[in-house]
Design a protein around this motif. Structure first.
Motif, PDB file in Angstrom:
ATOM      1  N   GLU A 187       0.813  -1.219   0.000  1.00  0.00           N
ATOM      2  CA  GLU A 187       0.000   0.000   0.000  1.00  0.00           C
ATOM      3  C   GLU A 187       0.844   1.266   0.000  1.00  0.00           C
ATOM      4  O   GLU A 187       0.378   2.320  -0.418  1.00  0.00           O
ATOM      5  N   SER A 188       2.071   1.166   0.504  1.00  0.00           N
ATOM      6  CA  SER A 188       2.944   2.352   0.520  1.00  0.00           C
ATOM      7  C   SER A 188       3.846   2.409  -0.709  1.00  0.00           C
ATOM      8  O   SER A 188       4.693   3.293  -0.808  1.00  0.00           O
ATOM      9  N   SER A 189       3.659   1.478  -1.644  1.00  0.00           N
ATOM     10  CA  SER A 189       4.515   1.424  -2.827  1.00  0.00           C
ATOM     11  C   SER A 189       4.142   2.530  -3.816  1.00  0.00           C
ATOM     12  O   SER A 189       2.989   2.977  -3.875  1.00  0.00           O
ATOM     13  N   PRO A 190       5.100   2.996  -4.617  1.00  0.00           N
ATOM     14  CA  PRO A 190       4.784   3.984  -5.662  1.00  0.00           C
ATOM     15  C   PRO A 190       3.703   3.489  -6.615  1.00  0.00           C
ATOM     16  O   PRO A 190       2.895   4.286  -7.098  1.00  0.00           O
ATOM     17  N   ALA A 191       3.661   2.178  -6.891  1.00  0.00           N
ATOM     18  CA  ALA A 191       2.665   1.647  -7.825  1.00  0.00           C
ATOM     19  C   ALA A 191       1.248   1.845  -7.287  1.00  0.00           C
ATOM     20  O   ALA A 191       0.342   2.220  -8.039  1.00  0.00           O
ATOM     21  N   TRP A 192       1.027   1.607  -5.985  1.00  0.00           N
ATOM     22  CA  TRP A 192      -0.316   1.790  -5.430  1.00  0.00           C
ATOM     23  C   TRP A 192      -0.683   3.266  -5.347  1.00  0.00           C
ATOM     24  O   TRP A 192      -1.834   3.640  -5.617  1.00  0.00           O
ATOM     25  N   GLU A 193       0.274   4.102  -4.994  1.00  0.00           N
ATOM     26  CA  GLU A 193      -0.001   5.546  -4.974  1.00  0.00           C
ATOM     27  C   GLU A 193      -0.392   6.035  -6.365  1.00  0.00           C
ATOM     28  O   GLU A 193      -1.341   6.816  -6.519  1.00  0.00           O
ATOM     29  N   GLU A 194       0.333   5.575  -7.374  1.00  0.00           N
ATOM     30  CA  GLU A 194       0.006   5.943  -8.751  1.00  0.00           C
ATOM     31  C   GLU A 194      -1.353   5.379  -9.143  1.00  0.00           C
ATOM     32  O   GLU A 194      -2.146   6.042  -9.820  1.00  0.00           O
ATOM     33  N   ALA A 195      -1.644   4.149  -8.719  1.00  0.00           N
ATOM     34  CA  ALA A 195      -2.932   3.538  -9.037  1.00  0.00           C
ATOM     35  C   ALA A 195      -4.079   4.354  -8.445  1.00  0.00           C
ATOM     36  O   ALA A 195      -5.099   4.587  -9.117  1.00  0.00           O
TER      37      ALA A 195
END
Length: 377
Positions: free
Chosen positions: A87-95
């Motif tokens: 959840e703290s990954s750049p991919a989830w933030e971008e999602a």
């Protein structure tokens, strides 16, 4: 009327489910929603971050190889990421940014922070149902609460599934208090004393000095943001610790109870989490057996159910969300009082029941509510 499947739901998962019980749950969910005109599939944060109005890549949850396919753009993303690091990954933030741009509703976008939830509920009439809890500060603070309460839980504020928990019980001449209202005598402020330490994975308790425990764990406790919580008296059934887990789901108009179980921890364990070897039994059917052993409990499980609904309503009132599903953990005590232990935004899906899990129809109603609300915004 919407064209094509409705609702289209992407379940956010890092990978296709590997656990057999979890995979079986999602197969049933996908089949149930599909039979009613909807579509459920899995998608990773990386998939969702590249979604377009034409569609998104994902993987089937209805069985098969898990090979990525192309699906319609979802109306709803149901966040079931297993790890907080995902959840703290750049991919989830971008999602999340991308999904907001596409007007896709996200249910349970984040794990809950235990301390934030505690502060929210403590500001309401539910305060009397909360165990005394405070952020871990230092060894002096831990010594003081052990002298006062006798036994404490140390919980990571961002933890889940019972992982990382320590249970400390003071060994010494003074017995632990039976309830938060009963104080134990204090010892010398700087006195050293032994503590019994238990964890969900330990074979049994270990006794060592409080100083030695802190020498080994202080930095970890500070770095992970642990909470210190009064260890309340625990019911037991067949020698196993007992608490209740009630799952409540938002249907667009109100919170409804989707399932209610009594959780029995494995023998000797300080926690009852299913992920730590616990067992779930139907709450309503098991309650009479529990009450015969503890006659001061309420006659039925109705007060626990009402308390779970009140907790969900209170949390929603704090502006934490959007949340569509909550697992509410409750601790009925031998004295007849019930406490709110935790609220969990991602209840375990690895149940042992056969047939249709009771949460599946409730989740379908939640998906419809989130999708319709998205269509009206």
């Amino acid at each position: 009327m919407p064209r094509g499947p409705f609702p289209v739901v992407a379940v956010a998962l890092e990978t296709p489910p590997r656990d057999a019980r979890e995979a079986a749950y999602y197969r049933v969910l996908a089949a149930y929603v599909g039979e009613r005109g909807g579509l459920v599939f899995g998608a990773s944060p990386e998939h969702l971050a590249r979604a377009t109005r034409r569609g998104v890549r994902g993987f089937p949850l209805s069985g098969g190889s898990g090979t990525p396919n192309f699906y319609p753009t979802p109306h709803v993303v149901y966040n079931r990421l297993r790890r907080r690091s995902a959840e703290s990954s750049p991919a989830w933030e971008e999602a999340l940014r991308h999904l907001a741009h596409l007007n896709v509703a996200v249910a349970n976008a984040r794990f809950l922070d235990k301390w934030t939830v505690h502060e929210c509920l403590a500001a309401t009439s539910l305060r009397r149902h909360l165990p005394p809890t405070a952020p871990y500060a230092d060894g002096a603070h831990l010594r003081r609460v052990l002298e006062e309460w006798g036994s404490v839980y140390l919980k990571p504020r961002h933890g889940s599934k019972g992982r990382g928990i320590y249970v400390l019980t003071r060994e010494g001449p003074f017995a632990p208090s039976a309830s938060p209202e009963v104080k134990t005598p204090r010892t010398r402020e700087q006195g050293e004393f032994p503590v019994q330490v238990r964890t969900p994975t330990s074979e049994g308790p270990v006794v060592l000095s409080l100083w030695d425990f802190l020498r080994r764990t202080h930095r970890h406790l500070r770095r992970r943001g642990y909470l210190v919580q009064h260890a309340l008296p625990v019911l037991s059934l067949h020698g196993r610790p007992v608490d209740a887990r009630i799952v409540v789901v938002w249907d667009g108009g109100r919170w409804r109870i989707a399932s209610a179980v009594l959780r029995l921890g494995r023998p000797g364990s300080p926690v009852s989490n299913i992920a730590q070897g616990g067992t779930a039994l139907p709450l309503r059917k098991t309650w009479p057996l529990l009450r015969r052993q503890y006659p001061r409990l309420p006659r039925t499980d109705a007060p626990l159910r009402r308390l779970a609904l009140r907790a969900a309503e209170a949390l929603a009132g704090c502006g934490i969300g959007p949340i569509g599903e909550l697992g509410v953990d409750l601790l009925p005590t031998p004295h007849g009082r019930t406490y709110l232990l935790e609220l969990n935004a991602k209840p375990d899906k690895r149940g042992s029941r056969t047939g249709l899990p009771p949460t599946v129809p409730a989740l379908h109603r939640m998906f419809l509510a989130f999708a319709r609300n998205r269509c009206h915004t």
